[in-house]
Design an enzyme around this catalytic site. Sequence first.
Site, PDB file in Angstrom:
ATOM      1  CG  HIS A  71      42.098  55.751  87.458  1.00 37.97           C
ATOM      2  ND1 HIS A  71      42.699  55.972  88.671  1.00 37.97           N
ATOM      3  CD2 HIS A  71      41.697  56.977  87.007  1.00 37.97           C
ATOM      4  CE1 HIS A  71      42.666  57.263  88.945  1.00 37.97           C
ATOM      5  NE2 HIS A  71      42.052  57.899  87.948  1.00 37.97           N
ATOM      6  CD  GLU A  73      45.510  51.670  87.912  1.00 38.16           C
ATOM      7  OE1 GLU A  73      46.544  52.143  88.427  1.00 38.16           O
ATOM      8  OE2 GLU A  73      44.699  52.363  87.252  1.00 38.16           O
ATOM      9  CB  CYS A  99      45.014  56.577  92.515  1.00 35.11           C
ATOM     10  SG  CYS A  99      43.452  55.777  92.068  1.00 35.11           S
ATOM     11  CB  CYS A 102      43.407  51.960  91.247  1.00 33.79           C
ATOM     12  SG  CYS A 102      42.434  52.856  90.006  1.00 33.79           S
TER      13      CYS A 102
END
Length: 158
Positions: A71, A73, A99, A102
Amino acid sequence: MSKRPNWDEYFLKLAMLASERATCPRMHCGCVLVKNKNVIATGYNGSIPGDEHCEEVGCLVVDNHCVRTVHAEMNALVQAAKYGHAVEGATAYVTNMPCTTCAKAFIAAGVKRIVVFSDFHDTLALDFCKKAKVEISKLPMPKLDINYDLTGYTSARK
């Protein structure tokens, strides 16, 4: 003359630009970590270094999530760590609501504010951020255009 973007709009636009590097067709996401109005790291969702990209070979989907993709992040946090930039007290500008995983990583790293313009339907991320006193600011999506003005430059060159 166009209106100058405020700091949140500016950094969200940078996150949008970072998302253009994403390699997973399921979602393009960008993240910019900012401290004291300085960018300390950026990230986008894509494969681990040296692996094939989803857009080339397809997504590796497990439980409706692409597990080939790191991801945005996480990539931003890794870049900050890799290059020695402290994240404690930073603001994360992300194109999509993080999410749960993260969000927990942001909390553990000391991120104090998350700025987004779109939703990710994950109530645990919201719950964890609230418990950790991490502010979440949902703002309107910045304008897609870039107001690049060359008038001063071209008249100065004559």
